[in-house]
Structures are given as C-alpha cells and as structure tokens.
Write a protein that holds these residues in place. Structure first.
Motif: not given
Length: 450
Positions: A392-397, A442-449
């Motif tokens: 995760x990126x810092x903003x996602x964490x 969920x956040x990884x899935x969102x980032x990957x479209x």
C-alpha cells in the motif's frame, strides 16, 4: 529435522535491458521450479524461509521492489512457507542515490576522510543520520513489511530465532554494510565501515548467531574489529556483493569454529564462465555428537546448455558440502529436555540501539507482549502486516487507519512508520484483522482499476 532456507543474493531487479529482460525473467522462474524440486527432496516440500543478502533491487526504487515482492511471493509459495518468512539485508544497489542530498554527500566525504570516530559522531546526530538513511526510503518500506526493519540509529537488527533442538537455537543478525556506499567504493581501498554499534552482537548460551551482511569483511576500514567480533560471537557469516561463491571454515581456537559463506549472484547482468546465475539451499541443524552446529549447503548453478539450474559441484566444495562447527554457545547451554520439537520464533528485537525510529512511539513490543505477538503471528497477522506496509501507498495506509478510527483524535504528531505499526497492531488486537485484510485487497483492486 533442522531449519532449511533458500538463499538468494544480488538479484538486481530492474537492471535488465533489451533481451536480458526475457532471459532474466526465465532464469528467475526456473529458480522457483528448481527450489521447489530440491526442497521436496530434502525437506518434504516445506522450508523455513528465504534469506536475501542484499542488492534485491538495482536502483533502490519502489517499482523494483514491487517486482521483487511478486517474485518472492511465488518463491515462498513454491517452497511451502508463508510469504512473510524472509530475512533480508540491504546492498549497495538497494539505496536510491538520487535521494542523496548535498549535506548527505558532504557527510559521506567527511566520514571517508576520517574513520571510526567520525562515523560514530555522525551516527550520534539524528539530522546527519537522516541524510544518509533517506536513500533507503523505498527499501526501508519494503523490508519493514517483512519485519526486517533497518536500524535507523546504525545498530544491528534481529527479529528471528530458530530452535533446532531444545536449548539449541540460531539467531539471525542483520547488518547494514551499505550506509556509506556512494557508487565508487573498491575493496582494494576500503572506505566502508560496520561500526561498533553493529558489530557488538549479543552472546547467549544456547544461541548461535548467523550474521547476514552484504559486503565481505575485506571491504571495511574497521575490518579487524569486525573480524574479531564475528570470530568470537558468530558461528556463520553470510555475505554477497562479489558474485563469486566461496566457503571456508576457520578454527578460531579449540572448540570454536566460524563458517564464512560468500554468495554468488542470483542474477548477474550476464552469465559466463566467471559469473553465472547461482543460489543456495542451506540446512542448519544441531549436531548431537559434537553438540555443535551443522550447516549443509546445496549449491545450485545455471547450466547454459540445459538452460536450467543444477547441482554446483565446483564452487563450494562438492554437491552437498557439510560443515560441523564447534559451538561453545551450545556446549554452555542448559541440559536438553526430552522434547525434540523445533520451532521458529519471531523474537524481541535485540539490537543495541532502537529500530524503526528513535521516537517514544517505537513499536517493538516488550517482553510482556511476546505471547500476544506469537498469537497474532499464527492468525495471519504477519501476512496482513506485510501487505499493509509493502503493497500500500502511504495515503492508502492512512485511509485504512482513519476509516477504522485508529488515529487518536486531536493528534498533530507526524505519522511515522513506527506509529503506523503501533496503530496497525492496535487494530489487530481489537479483533479487526479480517476487516483490515478486506480493506487492503479493496484498495489494491481500486488502484488496479478493478
């Protein structure tokens, strides 16, 4: 049965250009298949983990570590271990030289012109330390997820201990030999230093130290002091960097041996008669007959005619070189109990100066919390923590911590990596592991479209 590790070094994710991209990708895939086959034959398909002795990346950037993480996950699954069971140290390619400030450059020049006293003075200054450690930003995030944090005060780090038999264990000690690297250092004119904060490693009855360090001893200004401590307080010293596999056993004195293992490169830029694709599988076991440490190495090397890995019988002394090391720590330990069960333990950080950051929010648990930490480990905590910090990126964490109300209201303190770990651990202790796992996915899935 002892402890079995796949040992890789100098993988250099990100160095490939042209056709080497495809060749190196194939070599790394063949290594995964080869390791699975060897581990199946010697350990029933289940190893204890992976050792990575530096230069995981080529330029120390996040994109390179993302690629490395995917590969390490595949390798871990192929040898039957959880994806977080990796011990790693940084190499000279694991720092991002583009992040060296002018002040950091001046600090490096000052230390190189001086010696151990100048080095210690710099380490005593938090601002000066930060200028040097800034180059490890992406490596630090990556290794933190694996519970292999850099010691940001310049000391050694240690979080893993393996029990080989009741009262007989090995502890992995991690050195950062790359803090003073600038790109032009040479072994014939040593400029690097380990420093007394690192080489004063602990001595404990029943526990033998296995030191992981990227550069061999001849690269350091303080090599004589480092050598003395390694020979007196470690049983095994594993290094990388030179891409030339070598092994030797030194009899320090009656009843005391030390094994020095230099790794080849898992992915040198090109494979030829001098340097080729290599890796090791290493077994650590208790030698009951001599009450010592037994180390068996299974060297593997690339066969260009067969385009696959095979047993390397010319570089490390045979097909399965076995070394029986006289171990004073084992002999000084208490009597063995009747049990013979071996286990892996993630232990209290035992460094002689704090890890992660030097704030009071340092998150290494104290002894009273060890039992709870082990329970977290057994319920998916380690894997969730790895994904939280590595993927995760810092903003996602921060989004997860805010959504789950982990951040204290009204706090204006900077959110350091140590504080993030503290809040993450609090969520898991409060029974929110499953929710955290879902949010990460969920956040990884969102980032990957998705």
């Amino acid at each position: 049965m002892g402890a079995v590790f796949v040992h890789v070094s100098d993988i250099h994710f990100g160095q490939e250009k042209g056709e080497r991209i495809h060749i190196h990708a194939d070599v790394k895939q063949q290594l995964i298949l080869d390791a699975k086959e060897v581990i199946s034959s010697i350990a029933g398909g289940r190893a204890n983990g992976i050792l990575a002795t530096g230069d995981i990346a080529h330029s120390g950037t996040r994109a390179e570590y993302e690629e490395a993480g995917i590969w390490l996950d595949e390798l871990a699954k192929s040898i039957g271990v959880e994806i977080h069971q990796v011990q790693m140290i940084p190499g000279n390619h694991d720092l991002d030289r583009s992040k060296l400030s002018f002040s950091g450059s001046q600090i490096l020049d000052h230390i190189r012109a001086g010696g151990t006293d100048e080095y210690e003075a710099i380490l005593n200054n938090p601002t000066d330390r930060a200028a040097l450690f800034a180059r490890f930003e992406d490596y630090g995030r990556f290794s933190f997820g694996y519970n292999c944090p850099l010691n940001n005060e310049g000391g050694f780090a240690s979080e893993m201990k393996i029990e080989l038999a009741p009262g007989r264990s090995i502890r992995f000690i991690r050195f950062n030999s790359s803090l003073l690297c600038h790109g032009g250092e040479k072994d014939e004119c040593p400029e690097l230093m380990i420093g007394a904060r690192q080489f004063t490693i602990p001595r404990e009855n029943g526990v033998e130290n296995v030191v992981l360090c990227h550069h061999p001893l001849n690269w350091y200004k303080d090599r004589e002091q480092v050598r003395e401590y390694i020979r007196s307080r470690a049983r095994v010293f594993i290094s990388g960097h030179e891409h030339n596999p070598k092994v030797s056993v030194d009899n320090v004195e009656e009843g005391r041996d030390v094994l020095m293992l230099a790794a080849g490169a898992t992915a040198p830029f090109k494979s030829d008669d001098t340097y080729t694709f290599t890796y090791n599988i290493i077994e650590f076991d208790w030698d009951e007959e001599i009450d010592g440490l037994c180390v068996t190495i299974h060297p593997r090397a690339w066969n260009p005619a067969r385009t696959s890995f095979e047993s390397d019988e010319k570089r490390l002394g045979g097909k399965h070189p076995k070394f029986r090391l006289q171990s004073p720590s084992f002999r000084n330990a208490a009597e063995l109990s009747k049990s013979t069960k071996s286990e892996l333990v993630f232990e209290e950080n035992v460094s002689n100066s704090p890890s992660l950051d030097s704030s009071p929010d340092n998150v290494i648990e104290n002894q009273s919390n060890n039992k709870e930490k082990y329970l977290l480990d057994s319920n998916g905590y380690e894997t969730a923590r790895l994904k939280f910090f590595r993927d995760l990126f810092e903003t996602e964490r921060l989004r997860i911590l805010v959504e789950l109300e982990a951040l204290p209201s009204g706090s204006n303190d900077p959110i350091t990596q140590g504080l993030e770990r503290k809040f993450f651990d609090m969520l898991i202790r409060n029974g929110k592991l499953a929710i955290v796992e879902r949010l990460i996915d969920k956040l990884i899935e969102e980032r990957n479209g998705g």
